[in-house]
Scaffold this motif. Structure first.
Motif, PDB file in Angstrom:
ATOM      1  N   ARG A  32      44.826  52.751  43.420  1.00  9.35           N
ATOM      2  CA  ARG A  32      43.829  51.407  42.830  1.00  9.35           C
ATOM      3  C   ARG A  32      42.395  52.058  43.340  1.00  9.35           C
ATOM      4  NH1 ARG A  32      46.370  46.208  44.652  1.00  9.35           N
ATOM      5  NH2 ARG A  32      47.304  47.283  46.354  1.00  9.35           N
ATOM      6  N   ASN A  33      41.605  51.997  42.628  1.00  3.87           N
ATOM      7  CA  ASN A  33      39.772  51.488  42.927  1.00  3.87           C
ATOM      8  C   ASN A  33      39.768  50.272  43.999  1.00  3.87           C
ATOM      9  OD1 ASN A  33      39.412  50.165  41.222  1.00  3.87           O
ATOM     10  ND2 ASN A  33      38.779  51.426  39.745  1.00  3.87           N
ATOM     11  N   TYR A  34      38.602  50.866  44.797  1.00  2.67           N
ATOM     12  CA  TYR A  34      38.651  49.658  45.731  1.00  2.67           C
ATOM     13  C   TYR A  34      38.612  48.087  44.710  1.00  2.67           C
ATOM     14  CZ  TYR A  34      36.344  46.809  49.505  1.00  2.67           C
ATOM     15  OH  TYR A  34      36.368  46.333  50.801  1.00  2.67           O
ATOM     16  N   MET A  35      37.907  48.890  43.713  1.00  3.62           N
ATOM     17  CA  MET A  35      37.937  46.974  42.905  1.00  3.62           C
ATOM     18  C   MET A  35      38.369  46.437  42.694  1.00  3.62           C
ATOM     19  SD  MET A  35      34.751  47.466  43.067  1.00  3.62           S
ATOM     20  CE  MET A  35      34.035  48.430  44.341  1.00  3.62           C
ATOM     21  N   ARG A  36      39.696  47.133  41.918  1.00  4.50           N
ATOM     22  CA  ARG A  36      41.024  47.073  41.878  1.00  4.50           C
ATOM     23  C   ARG A  36      41.313  46.548  42.833  1.00  4.50           C
ATOM     24  NH1 ARG A  36      45.697  49.629  36.958  1.00  4.50           N
ATOM     25  NH2 ARG A  36      46.513  47.678  37.140  1.00  4.50           N
ATOM     26  N   LEU A  37      41.623  46.725  43.892  1.00  5.12           N
ATOM     27  CA  LEU A  37      42.396  46.345  45.160  1.00  5.12           C
ATOM     28  C   LEU A  37      41.840  44.660  45.317  1.00  5.12           C
ATOM     29  CD1 LEU A  37      43.913  47.419  47.482  1.00  5.12           C
ATOM     30  CD2 LEU A  37      42.350  47.772  48.894  1.00  5.12           C
ATOM     31  N   LEU A  38      40.430  44.674  45.275  1.00  2.00           N
ATOM     32  CA  LEU A  38      39.533  43.594  45.745  1.00  2.00           C
ATOM     33  C   LEU A  38      40.221  42.581  44.864  1.00  2.00           C
ATOM     34  CD1 LEU A  38      36.294  44.421  46.540  1.00  2.00           C
ATOM     35  CD2 LEU A  38      37.871  43.775  47.771  1.00  2.00           C
ATOM     36  N   TRP A  39      40.124  43.039  43.748  1.00  2.00           N
ATOM     37  CA  TRP A  39      40.486  42.185  42.245  1.00  2.00           C
ATOM     38  C   TRP A  39      41.600  41.420  42.174  1.00  2.00           C
ATOM     39  CZ3 TRP A  39      37.881  39.679  38.121  1.00  2.00           C
ATOM     40  CH2 TRP A  39      38.518  39.322  36.952  1.00  2.00           C
ATOM     41  N   GLU A  40      43.040  42.351  42.705  1.00  2.00           N
ATOM     42  CA  GLU A  40      44.276  42.188  42.406  1.00  2.00           C
ATOM     43  C   GLU A  40      44.386  41.681  43.803  1.00  2.00           C
ATOM     44  OE1 GLU A  40      45.510  45.455  39.172  1.00  2.00           O
ATOM     45  OE2 GLU A  40      46.118  45.486  40.662  1.00  2.00           O
ATOM     46  N   GLU A  41      44.088  42.050  44.819  1.00  2.00           N
ATOM     47  CA  GLU A  41      44.746  41.388  46.300  1.00  2.00           C
ATOM     48  C   GLU A  41      44.031  40.063  46.580  1.00  2.00           C
ATOM     49  OE1 GLU A  41      47.345  42.907  47.209  1.00  2.00           O
ATOM     50  OE2 GLU A  41      47.609  44.022  45.983  1.00  2.00           O
ATOM     51  N   ILE A  42      42.726  40.107  46.662  1.00  2.00           N
ATOM     52  CA  ILE A  42      41.622  39.602  47.118  1.00  2.00           C
ATOM     53  C   ILE A  42      41.015  38.093  45.699  1.00  2.00           C
ATOM     54  CG2 ILE A  42      39.756  38.471  48.643  1.00  2.00           C
ATOM     55  CD1 ILE A  42      41.205  40.442  49.774  1.00  2.00           C
ATOM     56  N   GLY A  43      41.229  38.453  44.743  1.00  2.89           N
ATOM     57  CA  GLY A  43      41.073  37.216  43.573  1.00  2.89           C
ATOM     58  C   GLY A  43      39.337  37.523  43.666  1.00  2.89           C
ATOM     59  N   ILE A  44      38.584  36.916  42.747  1.00  4.53           N
ATOM     60  CA  ILE A  44      37.875  36.561  42.903  1.00  4.53           C
ATOM     61  C   ILE A  44      37.593  35.181  43.369  1.00  4.53           C
ATOM     62  CG2 ILE A  44      35.542  35.303  40.791  1.00  4.53           C
ATOM     63  CD1 ILE A  44      36.517  38.416  40.636  1.00  4.53           C
ATOM     64  N   GLU A  45      38.502  34.141  43.681  1.00  6.76           N
ATOM     65  CA  GLU A  45      38.074  33.335  44.296  1.00  6.76           C
ATOM     66  C   GLU A  45      38.002  33.266  45.617  1.00  6.76           C
ATOM     67  OE1 GLU A  45      40.981  29.901  42.831  1.00  6.76           O
ATOM     68  OE2 GLU A  45      40.429  30.346  40.889  1.00  6.76           O
ATOM     69  N   GLY A  46      39.164  34.147  46.313  1.00  6.82           N
ATOM     70  CA  GLY A  46      39.983  34.552  47.698  1.00  6.82           C
ATOM     71  C   GLY A  46      37.721  34.965  48.129  1.00  6.82           C
ATOM     72  N   ILE A  47      36.747  36.066  47.483  1.00  8.70           N
ATOM     73  CA  ILE A  47      35.725  36.699  47.566  1.00  8.70           C
ATOM     74  C   ILE A  47      34.894  35.539  47.450  1.00  8.70           C
ATOM     75  CG2 ILE A  47      33.736  37.914  46.794  1.00  8.70           C
ATOM     76  CD1 ILE A  47      36.260  39.633  45.659  1.00  8.70           C
ATOM     77  N   ALA A  48      35.053  34.734  46.973  1.00 10.95           N
ATOM     78  CA  ALA A  48      33.887  33.227  46.803  1.00 10.95           C
ATOM     79  C   ALA A  48      34.096  32.553  47.926  1.00 10.95           C
ATOM     80  CB  ALA A  48      33.939  32.539  45.380  1.00 10.95           C
ATOM     81  N   LYS A  49      35.256  32.551  48.201  1.00  8.18           N
ATOM     82  CA  LYS A  49      35.575  31.995  49.432  1.00  8.18           C
ATOM     83  C   LYS A  49      34.720  32.237  50.804  1.00  8.18           C
ATOM     84  CE  LYS A  49      39.744  28.792  48.166  1.00  8.18           C
ATOM     85  NZ  LYS A  49      40.930  29.618  48.638  1.00  8.18           N
ATOM     86  N   ALA A  50      34.797  33.499  50.762  1.00  8.17           N
ATOM     87  CA  ALA A  50      34.224  34.520  51.682  1.00  8.17           C
ATOM     88  C   ALA A  50      32.993  34.882  52.368  1.00  8.17           C
ATOM     89  CB  ALA A  50      35.375  35.316  51.948  1.00  8.17           C
ATOM     90  N   VAL A  51      32.098  34.470  50.539  1.00  4.37           N
ATOM     91  CA  VAL A  51      30.673  34.199  51.122  1.00  4.37           C
ATOM     92  C   VAL A  51      30.331  33.791  51.749  1.00  4.37           C
ATOM     93  CG1 VAL A  51      28.659  34.133  49.584  1.00  4.37           C
ATOM     94  CG2 VAL A  51      31.202  35.243  48.620  1.00  4.37           C
TER      95      VAL A  51
END
Lengths: 410, 172, 521, 291
Positions: free
Chosen positions: D118-137
């Motif tokens: 996977r590229n890094y974006m797909r990894l983020l998208w699939e493993e962390i998810g948009i909500e996960g990222i938003a939460k971490a912001v």
């Protein structure tokens, strides 16, 4: 009472089959899931200009009126075959019918029911009719949710809701699958922008618009000044899993284009195509005539996107040195015919699907592989209206032969 | 314009291309031109035209294809491949054609250079102390070359011809 | 199977029909389809005779009675056709109940259209197929590739069946080594199950296709052979090819030997050389004349699938016809008042269905009559009568319904049934079997009786079940309007409109326009 | 989660800002990157010369990963695409599998193709998810406007991307940017190819391909063009000056990597994220975020 044939599907094939059978003295029941008979053809426009273009759409009206008068044909709308079992040589069918309806004699088109109905599309006007219908599939009652908002508000008492399905058990000696086709779903071709790009519609939608009357009445606002047809959308396309020609689309698009040109001479028309398929006897002359006022471009566009003003822009390579980006007011995707799963309840050994996914038939074209089960029309493969009727006649001959033999005990 | 004599072309060529890995789809083309309409290079440089390259290959214009410089202009964006209704997978076909050219006609010098670098270092760029110091400064672990594997992995190149008309080729 | 019921009063009197003749079928055209139709009919208790033309090949073990000869003349009606056949030895007269035209197609070579001479290495597609089938070989070329050029859909469009033939020829060729086939074409006809996949298969095998939009290839011949010159459509480059063999597809059409049957149908000039009008009113194998059926090429169908369907459709059609009973109530069939008839034979010339015969006086065959009323109107003596349909409720109250809408039962009646009652409140609907039953005189009578406006709604041209019934109706509306005009009435109170069963809006539009035109009367 | 970090050739030498920001953001989001020293070139540069050479070169890396029984996360679109393609081919085509393994054998390696790339974006998208990222912001990038650039190999060929993003109407990168609180602009040339693939063959053509996007993004008022591929970076950042000069168009479009943007939103400093290595400084962007 036992019927000789159960016809599944009340489109042009089912209706013409019922009529042919009736002429041969064979009784039948047509089961149609929509609240009206006619299938796809009921939405098709008459394509006559000054003269008939032989599209065959008016055949439906002819067969409907004949079949309604025939004594040995039962018509069941809003019905589905719930179960089907072998019973010796015969079949036992359980038919579910839920006939919620708006009594047209009482309805005065006040539109109150449409306003209050919580589900979009549950009450609808089909293209061919000025009467209002209730969709069996979308009405809440069909999914077990009690709802009678429309019935309560109707000042005329015209809404008759049938909450529970009526079960009808019938025994039949033969079955004809006339379930027709599905149009190719153009949303799979994201490049073509349907339905994202405004002005991009399917050929079926255009047919329906022209059937209803004109572009203004179809909520288009304005009559378009230029229209492009894209042929082979989902046909001759192994990438989409359709490695076959849908056979009808060239005829449909050229007839629609000629109809439009006749009604609105100022509209500029363009047809993007791969190969133009013959569709009538005087094909050369028809094509010459069409080519005189329609721009034919042999090219498959790569993309349709929306320009700054929201009009569809077609990117293609017509053969010049550079690619073209042509703006149109409307782009019609001439969608192909893809198999529709007939959802035949019950399993019958011998039934099969052909290479292209349609219901398989043996050499005679209508035997579906299980004794007593036949297939006719577009369920067996892409067919025009007249080819569907011809196929129905063929099916009638084979059903008669089958019934004659079983009656003789062969 | 001189006429091209079909009798003098090589009908075998299309089969040769199709035999290359990735070249399988070539012969399925039925000339809809969607590939060219989707190609981002063609509007900029007319010499690179997917439908024409496919056509030339199908007609057996072997010399004109393999010795041309235009075949090296594909940017590998897969635009053509995505729109092809016949699943020609033209991006891969281009690689197949380039592979054949590399075998028997010409290779742009830049690519040869890249290959030797790769064979020598296992990567496109030589990693020296300077690079690793720079990495260290920003807190990144060092890069270590493992060139020995590549000597085994990649055979020595046999054909290396000068294209003779490499005006558009230059090293980056 | 005992044949059809033939209790018509006058048939008994005039035709003296023979029961055994009515179940006999004459099948024209040998080929394989003629024999197959005979077999299928046999299973349904119909006896057939298959007529082979003098030059047609005779099958080894025919499963049907076979006659070889030429038709000199056919006359009569369904159930009782008299056929005169000239064989090599004599001229026979036979009776048949039904006639099926199932001749193979007439093939017209395109070689001349390319302005080249037919020579040894040049074939018509059907010839080339036979040549390969019979073990014919391609010229040997040890030194180089052999090139074979096919021409398809150029100089006149080609049928799907011909592309099928071409593909089956390619199937055979593909086994040869060092052979490069080229196909020069305009549009490839792939509209048949599996054909596009076979086209793809042959591309994969290496066949090269050139599709021309304009600028067909030019063939030049000299003593060394032929050279094809063309602009490659995708490259835009000038190219030439010296092929070893050239194969041309052909133009398919109905055979010339349909003439005696066409003569039986007075409306046939409208659709000759075919036996069936190209109209959705004629489904399957039916022709305008009852008892005559057109299979395959004789109705413009060439592909194998449809041909197979036609074979079965013949049986369905004959079975249906044999069950049909003549309408003896007189409601739906024309009848001649022989007291008024002056033997002008106008009716005979004009009946679109060939339902009128002459045996000492004009007689109408009740089974063939479609009640279109063309004869009724055209008879100068008013000797023929047919009544309007009685099954549509209409008032005769001209005051309350001053607009008359005269509709054809096959189109306008169905369209009218879809129109909202409000729009029709002052409209009286008069349904006829065919608009061809409208006369100028009857239109004027409506006005005489107080009608404010009259609309005649007939089928679109080409969609009339009586071929030219609606065209005649439109013309008569024109006459009547002219007379109205001369009499000082506004001719715009009378209108003809074309309509189909699914175009109620055209009727509504006509009514609304008429109303707005006549509102001041 | 743990995954192997595949750097490829260009990123660790020329795009240290990408690497450093990717490593930092991954760590912050709970992704453990493991390095494999032996990883070499993905093989993509060899594809033109010999597809099989490309495949074995890629297969070598994949086999190394398969031995570790871990997925690969690649930073470069071309690397991710190449490794993914070869893994797919080896997995699905026994003939190719055998051929490749024959050539890998002398290295003591073997590949079944089951490694997931996977590229890094797909990894983020699939493993962390948009909500996960938003939460971490922790520091939402309010007021920042960004133009995404996906790159061809991010989306295509689509058969290798099933279940991820649509090549026609992609959304993953836009959504990933939106999750940081920044605003995403849509622009007509969104899907344009950067032209990097043929820079080595014809600089003129390559530059002509890149110019439209740079122009549109510059005119759109976006604070930066967001990339995820070093190849695209060569064109949009590396060639920008040359393009401006040769076309006479005034171009000053800052170019940033997505992990740099993400890092800012996660509260990291521009210094940590290697912004000083960005050749065209996203001054306005950094001013809005860091004041």
């Amino acid at each position: 009472m036992k019927k000789e044939t159960l016809i599944i599907g009340g489109g042009i094939t089912g209706l013409s089959l019922a009529w042919e059978l009736s002429c041969l003295g064979i009784s039948s029941t047509i089961v149609e899931k929509a609240p009206f008979m006619g299938g796809h053809v009921s939405n098709f426009a008459c394509k006559a200009t000054q003269t008939c273009q032989k599209c065959g759409a008016c055949q439906l009206e002819d067969y409907l009126s004949k079949v309604h008068k025939a004594e040995n044909v039962d018509l069941m709308v809003s019905s589905t075959v719930d179960s089907l079992t072998q019973n010796g040589r015969d079949f036992k069918a359980m038919i579910l019918q839920r006939k919620s309806m708006i009594v047209s004699d009482k309805c005065d088109d006040c539109g109150l029911c449409l306003k209050v109905c919580p589900v979009e599309g549950a009450l609808f006007y089909p293209a061919f009719d000025s009467r209002l219908y209730i969709s069996n599939e979308k009405c809440l009652n069909s999914i077990g949710v009690h709802c009678e908002i429309c019935a309560q508000i109707c000042p005329q008492g015209a809404v008759e809701l049938q909450e529970k399905s009526r079960e009808v058990e019938t025994e039949v000696a033969s079955i004809a699958i006339c379930t027709g086709f599905s149009p190719y779903d153009p949303t799979q071709k994201l490049k073509f922008g349907y339905p994202r790009v405004p002005g991009v519609i399917t050929s079926l939608e255009l047919d329906s618009i022209l059937r209803t009357g004109n572009f203004q009445s179809a909520a288009f606002g304005e009559t378009p000044k230029s229209i492009a047809f894209i042929q082979c959308v989902g046909s001759r396309d192994p990438r989409s899993g359709t490695n076959y020609c849908s056979q009808i689309c060239c005829g449909v698009s050229i007839r629609l284009a000629r109809l439009i040109k006749n009604r609105y001479p100022d509209i500029n028309l363009t047809i993007f195509y791969m190969d133009i398929q013959t569709f009538e006897r005087e094909f050369d002359r028809t094509l010459d005539r069409a080519q005189s006022d329609i721009n034919f471009i042999r090219a498959m566009p790569s993309e349709i996107h929306s320009d700054e003003d929201g009009f569809p822009r077609v990117v293609y390579h017509g053969g010049d040195e550079t690619r073209q980006m042509a703006l149109f007011d409307m782009v019609v995707l001439s969608v192909g015919i893809v198999p529709r799963d007939p959802d035949l309840p019950g399993s019958f050994p011998g039934l099969w699907k052909n290479r292209d996914g349609f219901i398989g038939s043996d050499d005679n074209g209508v035997d579906a592989g299980h004794p007593g089960i036949f297939v006719a029309g577009a369920a067996q493969g892409p067919k025009s209206i007249s080819a569907c009727v011809s196929h129905a006649i063929l099916a009638a001959s084979q059903i008669k032969r089958y019934l004659d033999r079983t009656m003789r005990g062969e | 314009m001189p006429k091209i004599n079909l009798n003098e072309l090589d009908p075998e060529f299309k089969h040769r291309v199709a035999e290359q890995p990735g070249g399988e789809g070539l012969k399925a083309c039925f000339g809809c031109k969607a590939c060219t309409a989707a190609c981002p290079i063609q509007p900029i440089d007319k010499r690179y035209d997917p439908r024409k390259i496919i056509r030339m290959a199908l007609l057996g214009m072997k010399k004109q294809v393999l010795e041309s410089d235009f075949i090296w202009l594909c940017s590998s964006c897969y635009g053509c491949q995505e729109v092809c209704p016949q699943n020609v997978r033209f991006t891969e076909v281009m690689y197949a054609i380039k592979n054949l050219a590399a075998q028997e006609a010409c290779i742009p010098p830049g690519l040869t250079a890249q290959r030797s670098l790769l064979k020598k270092h296992g990567r496109l760029y030589e990693v020296g102390e300077f690079e690793n110091e720079k990495r260290l400064k920003i807190g990144l672990p060092p890069i270590i070359e493992h060139a020995e594997d590549f000597d085994v992995l990649l055979p020595d190149q046999t054909v290396e011809k000068d294209p003779g008309h490499s005006s558009t080729f230059h090293n980056s | 199977m005992s044949g059809r019921v033939t209790q018509s009063v006058f048939l008994k009197g005039v035709h003296r029909i023979q029961e055994e003749a009515s179940s006999k079928v004459l099948i024209l055209g040998g080929d394989e389809y003629g024999i197959r139709i005979a077999e299928v009919l046999k299973n349904n208790a119909f006896d057939s005779t298959v007529l082979f033309e003098p030059n047609e090949k005779y099958p080894a073990n025919p499963k049907a009675e076979i006659v070889q000869g030429l038709i000199l003349n056919i006359s009569g009606f369904m159930g009782n056709f008299s056929v005169q056949i000239e064989t090599s030895s004599n001229v026979t007269h036979s009776k048949f109940g039904y006639i099926v035209a199932a001749q193979p197609p007439h093939r017209k070579s395109k070689i001349n259209a390319f302005a080249i001479n037919d020579s040894k290495s040049i074939y018509n597609l059907s010839e080339f197929k036979d040549y390969l089938k019979s073990g014919g070989r391609l010229p040997e070329r040890k030194d180089r590739w052999r090139h074979i050029a096919f021409f398809f859909d150029l100089k006149g469009s080609s049928e799907v069946s011909q592309f099928e033939t071409l593909v089956s020829v390619l199937d055979r060729l593909e086994t040869e080594d060092r052979l490069q086939p080229y196909v020069f074409t305009r549009n490839l006809k792939v509209a048949s199950p599996g054909l596009d996949a076979r086209f793809r298969y042959h591309r994969q095998r290496g066949v090269v296709f050139f599709k021309f939009d304009n600028g067909d290839p030019v063939i030049n011949q000299d003593e060394n052979g032929s050279v094809i010159t063309f602009v490659e459509p995708l490259l835009g480059e000038q190219m030439e090819l010296t092929p070893d063999i050239m194969v041309f597809d052909e133009i398919l059409g109905p055979t010339d030997s349909l003439k005696p049957i066409l003569n039986l149908i007075p409306s046939s000039p409208a659709f000759a050389p075919y036996l069936q009008p190209e109209s959705s009113r004629f489904q399957g194998v039916e022709t305008p004349k009852a008892g005559i059926y057109a299979v395959g090429p004789s109705r413009g169908v060439f592909d194998i699938e449809s041909l197979n369907a036609d074979v079965q459709a013949v049986t369905v059609a004959i079975l249906k016809a044999s069950m049909e009973k003549p309408d003896l109530s007189g409601k739906g069939v024309a009848s001649v008042d022989h007291g008024k008839c002056t033997f002008c034979l106008t009716c005979l010339r004009l009946c679109p269905h060939g339902a009128i015969g002459f045996i000492s006086r004009p007689e109408i065959d009740p089974l063939s009559c479609r009640a279109c009323g063309v004869c009724v109107v055209e008879c100068p003596m008013g000797a023929i009568e047919i009544r309007p349909l009685g099954d549509f409720t209409h008032s005769t109250e001209t005051v309350s319904r001053p607009i008359k809408l005269i509709v054809c039962a096959k189109s306008g009646l169905q369209a009218a049934a879809k129109i909202k009652a409000g729009i029709l409140s002052d409209v009286e609907i008069i349904a006829l079997q065919c608009a061809g039953n409208v006369s100028a005189a009857s239109l004027l009578e409506y006005f005489r009786d107080g009608a404010r406006g009259v609309i005649v709604a007939g089928c679109f041209k080409g969609n009339c079940a009586s071929i030219y019934g609606s065209t005649l109706a439109e013309r008569r509306v024109g006459y009547a309007a002219e007379i109205l005009n001369q009499a000082g009435f506004d001719p715009e109170r009378l209108e003809f409109t074309s309509v189909a069963g699914n175009t109620p809006e055209t009727v509504v539009e006509a009514i609304m326009k008429l109303k707005s035109r006549i509102h001041h009367y | 989660m743990e995954t192997l970090l595949y750097l490829g050739c260009t990123v660790p030498i020329r795009n240290l800002n990408y690497e450093v920001s990717a490593r930092l953001t991954a760590k912050a989001l709970g992704i453990t990157f493991r390095d494999i020293e032996e990883f070499g070139c993905c093989g993509f540069p060899l594809k033109s010369l010999n597809v099989e050479d490309m495949m074995v070169t890629a297969a070598r890396n994949l086999a190394l990963a398969e031995r570790e029984d871990l997925d690969i996360c690649a930073l470069c679109n071309a690397c991710a695409g190449t490794l993914n393609e070869v893994a797919h081919q080896v997995r699905t085509n026994p003939e190719i599998r055998e051929k490749i393994n024959r050539r890998l054998k002398p290295l003591g390696l073997r590949l079944d193709g089951n490694v997931k790339v996977r590229n890094y974006m797909r990894l983020l998208w699939e493993e962390i998810g948009i909500e996960g990222i938003a939460k971490a912001v922790t520091r939402p990038l309010n007021g920042v406007t960004l133009a995404p650039h996906y790159g061809c190999h991010y989306l295509k060929p689509s058969e290798l991307n099933v279940g991820f993003d649509s090549p026609e109407v992609p959304r993953t990168l836009s959504d990933l940017i939106t999750a940081t609180g920044a605003k995403v602009i849509n622009y007509p040339s969104l899907l344009d190819c950067c032209g990097g693939g043929l820079l080595g063959m014809s600089e003129e053509v390559a530059n002509a391909m890149a110019v439209r996007k740079l122009q549109e993004v510059s005119a759109s008022g976006a604070h930066a063009l967001v990339l995820v591929c070093p190849f695209c970076n060569v064109m949009y950042e590396g060639q920008q000056k040359k393009i401006a000069k040769s076309t006479g168009i005034d171009l000053k479009t800052p170019v940033v990597y997505y992990p740099q943007v993400l890092g800012l939103a996660l509260g990291m400093t521009s210094e940590e994220l290697g912004f000083k290595l960005n050749r065209i400084k996203p001054k306005e962007l950094l001013e809005i975020v860091e004041g």
